[in-house]
Design a protein around this motif. Sequence first.
Motif, PDB file in Angstrom:
ATOM      1  N   PRO A  67     -10.931   7.106   8.412  1.00  0.00           N
ATOM      2  CA  PRO A  67      -9.881   7.368   7.424  1.00  0.00           C
ATOM      3  C   PRO A  67      -8.546   6.755   7.823  1.00  0.00           C
ATOM      4  N   PHE A  68      -8.484   6.171   9.015  1.00  0.00           N
ATOM      5  CA  PHE A  68      -7.225   5.652   9.506  1.00  0.00           C
ATOM      6  C   PHE A  68      -7.288   4.140   9.764  1.00  0.00           C
ATOM      7  N   ALA A  69      -6.146   3.610  10.166  1.00  0.00           N
ATOM      8  CA  ALA A  69      -6.004   2.202  10.545  1.00  0.00           C
ATOM      9  C   ALA A  69      -6.602   1.241   9.520  1.00  0.00           C
ATOM     10  N   PRO A  70      -5.995   1.119   8.348  1.00  0.00           N
ATOM     11  CA  PRO A  70      -6.459   0.130   7.369  1.00  0.00           C
ATOM     12  C   PRO A  70      -6.359  -1.283   7.930  1.00  0.00           C
ATOM     13  N   VAL A  71      -7.173  -2.169   7.401  1.00  0.00           N
ATOM     14  CA  VAL A  71      -7.213  -3.554   7.858  1.00  0.00           C
ATOM     15  C   VAL A  71      -6.977  -4.472   6.655  1.00  0.00           C
ATOM     16  N   LEU A  72      -6.102  -5.457   6.831  1.00  0.00           N
ATOM     17  CA  LEU A  72      -5.879  -6.415   5.761  1.00  0.00           C
ATOM     18  C   LEU A  72      -7.130  -7.257   5.528  1.00  0.00           C
ATOM     19  N   PRO A  73      -7.364  -7.711   4.288  1.00  0.00           N
ATOM     20  CA  PRO A  73      -8.425  -8.695   4.061  1.00  0.00           C
ATOM     21  C   PRO A  73      -8.156  -9.936   4.900  1.00  0.00           C
ATOM     22  N   ARG A  74      -9.198 -10.640   5.308  1.00  0.00           N
ATOM     23  CA  ARG A  74      -9.002 -11.839   6.131  1.00  0.00           C
ATOM     24  C   ARG A  74      -8.273 -12.931   5.354  1.00  0.00           C
ATOM     25  N   TYR A  75      -8.386 -12.885   4.039  1.00  0.00           N
ATOM     26  CA  TYR A  75      -7.599 -13.793   3.199  1.00  0.00           C
ATOM     27  C   TYR A  75      -7.382 -13.139   1.846  1.00  0.00           C
ATOM     28  N   TYR A  76      -6.217 -13.410   1.263  1.00  0.00           N
ATOM     29  CA  TYR A  76      -5.892 -12.864  -0.052  1.00  0.00           C
ATOM     30  C   TYR A  76      -4.621 -13.522  -0.580  1.00  0.00           C
ATOM     31  N   SER A  77      -4.372 -13.305  -1.858  1.00  0.00           N
ATOM     32  CA  SER A  77      -3.105 -13.649  -2.490  1.00  0.00           C
ATOM     33  C   SER A  77      -2.660 -12.426  -3.273  1.00  0.00           C
ATOM     34  N   ALA A  78      -1.357 -12.183  -3.323  1.00  0.00           N
ATOM     35  CA  ALA A  78      -0.837 -11.020  -4.031  1.00  0.00           C
ATOM     36  C   ALA A  78       0.565 -11.302  -4.538  1.00  0.00           C
ATOM     37  N   GLU A  79       0.888 -10.703  -5.672  1.00  0.00           N
ATOM     38  CA  GLU A  79       2.252 -10.747  -6.182  1.00  0.00           C
ATOM     39  C   GLU A  79       2.948  -9.450  -5.799  1.00  0.00           C
ATOM     40  N   TRP A  80       4.281  -9.458  -5.840  1.00  0.00           N
ATOM     41  CA  TRP A  80       5.030  -8.256  -5.499  1.00  0.00           C
ATOM     42  C   TRP A  80       6.435  -8.328  -6.072  1.00  0.00           C
ATOM     43  N   TYR A  81       7.046  -7.149  -6.119  1.00  0.00           N
ATOM     44  CA  TYR A  81       8.453  -7.035  -6.482  1.00  0.00           C
ATOM     45  C   TYR A  81       9.228  -6.572  -5.258  1.00  0.00           C
ATOM     46  N   TYR A  82      10.380  -7.209  -5.047  1.00  0.00           N
ATOM     47  CA  TYR A  82      11.259  -6.841  -3.938  1.00  0.00           C
ATOM     48  C   TYR A  82      12.429  -6.036  -4.482  1.00  0.00           C
ATOM     49  N   TYR A  83      12.719  -4.907  -3.825  1.00  0.00           N
ATOM     50  CA  TYR A  83      13.825  -4.051  -4.232  1.00  0.00           C
ATOM     51  C   TYR A  83      14.768  -3.831  -3.046  1.00  0.00           C
ATOM     52  N   ASN A  84      16.067  -3.994  -3.287  1.00  0.00           N
ATOM     53  CA  ASN A  84      17.087  -3.687  -2.294  1.00  0.00           C
ATOM     54  C   ASN A  84      17.723  -2.357  -2.707  1.00  0.00           C
ATOM     55  N   VAL A  85      17.439  -1.299  -1.947  1.00  0.00           N
ATOM     56  CA  VAL A  85      17.866   0.047  -2.317  1.00  0.00           C
ATOM     57  C   VAL A  85      19.048   0.473  -1.456  1.00  0.00           C
ATOM     58  N   ARG A  86      20.187   0.719  -2.073  1.00  0.00           N
ATOM     59  CA  ARG A  86      21.371   1.180  -1.351  1.00  0.00           C
ATOM     60  C   ARG A  86      21.332   2.697  -1.283  1.00  0.00           C
ATOM     61  N   SER A  87      20.827   3.210  -0.195  1.00  0.00           N
ATOM     62  CA  SER A  87      20.648   4.655  -0.060  1.00  0.00           C
ATOM     63  C   SER A  87      20.631   5.029   1.404  1.00  0.00           C
ATOM     64  N   GLU A  88      21.074   6.258   1.699  1.00  0.00           N
ATOM     65  CA  GLU A  88      20.987   6.787   3.051  1.00  0.00           C
ATOM     66  C   GLU A  88      19.604   7.367   3.321  1.00  0.00           C
ATOM     67  N   THR A  89      18.848   7.566   2.252  1.00  0.00           N
ATOM     68  CA  THR A  89      17.499   8.138   2.380  1.00  0.00           C
ATOM     69  C   THR A  89      16.491   7.020   2.567  1.00  0.00           C
ATOM     70  N   PRO A  90      15.794   6.983   3.705  1.00  0.00           N
ATOM     71  CA  PRO A  90      14.836   5.903   3.938  1.00  0.00           C
ATOM     72  C   PRO A  90      13.560   6.085   3.113  1.00  0.00           C
ATOM     73  N   PRO A  91      12.839   4.997   2.843  1.00  0.00           N
ATOM     74  CA  PRO A  91      11.534   5.091   2.179  1.00  0.00           C
ATOM     75  C   PRO A  91      10.545   5.817   3.092  1.00  0.00           C
ATOM     76  N   PRO A  92       9.322   6.048   2.620  1.00  0.00           N
ATOM     77  CA  PRO A  92       8.812   5.603   1.322  1.00  0.00           C
ATOM     78  C   PRO A  92       9.305   6.468   0.164  1.00  0.00           C
ATOM     79  N   TYR A  93       9.367   5.848  -1.021  1.00  0.00           N
ATOM     80  CA  TYR A  93       9.755   6.545  -2.231  1.00  0.00           C
ATOM     81  C   TYR A  93       8.511   6.790  -3.091  1.00  0.00           C
ATOM     82  N   ASP A  94       8.549   7.852  -3.910  1.00  0.00           N
ATOM     83  CA  ASP A  94       7.356   8.194  -4.683  1.00  0.00           C
ATOM     84  C   ASP A  94       7.263   7.442  -6.008  1.00  0.00           C
ATOM     85  N   ARG A  95       8.237   6.571  -6.274  1.00  0.00           N
ATOM     86  CA  ARG A  95       8.178   5.730  -7.465  1.00  0.00           C
ATOM     87  C   ARG A  95       8.939   4.439  -7.186  1.00  0.00           C
TER      88      ARG A  95
END
Length: 267
Positions: A67-95
């Motif tokens: 149930p622990f230590a996930p492993v990345l696929p040996r190869y993949y491609s993925a898209e993502w969104y980058y967010y710069n959050v100005r907050s004193e509260t560190p992630p992770p965030y629930d949304r």
Amino acid sequence: MPRLLLLLAFLSGFNALAQPSKADAAPPKTDAASPTLALGSVEKDPVSTCLACHMDQEPKAIPKGSPFAPVLPRYYSAEWYYYNVRSETPPPYDRTPDTDTKGHGVTHYDWDRKAMIEIYEDVCVNRFPSGHKFPCRFLHVGDKAYYMTFEKSAYAEPKSCCLVLEPPFYAVRPDFVSLNMKYQKSMPLDHKDADWWLLDVHYPSRYFGYGFDRKTREPIAFWYRVLDGWGQQTFYNLRKERPDPSVFAIPAMCQQAKLCKTTRASP
């Protein structure tokens, strides 16, 4: 991720896996025209800790059904969104964070080629004293990691190029979670059940974390400290397909790249 993050991201106490100390060596040459990277100061240096994730070794076998230590696929491609959050509260965030600084990007990864590229199409990670409102790329090929900036398009010729760290510094290993991260907690992200892992460093406000979908075991997001808060990258459209080798081509400007200049900055 490299010295500026994480990065990307982007990971002192790994002994045998650590690179030899170069405290007695002459200072490496840097490119005077290179961008300046800001480094955070921490009790247990995350830069050193991260190096274990970027060594040229085969990933360790993970017990089936673990149930622990996930492993990345040996190869993949993925898209993502980058967010710069100005907050004193560190992630992770629930949304997905609500912020006025965000951008889109793509990651291509091929461990068999020891190659990875992160393409920030709109804004770069906010770890640069000179700003981050420009496209950038982080490219790992073999034992080198390049940082490139662009005027308008991340798919044009780079404006500048430098080495993030002195080689060897490989693409992140598929089993990086098992090397020096600890399980933090389970918390959903955008209604998806996720397990979150934390870089094992002694740092009051935490430094770097990674989340995996609990069902698929695929990466769902990662977060890290930036100059004015936190950066989070949320993945989508992950495809377990081997990327075309051309995406890892080294631009001509990078062929003779020198080390990026660095500065020490409080996170």
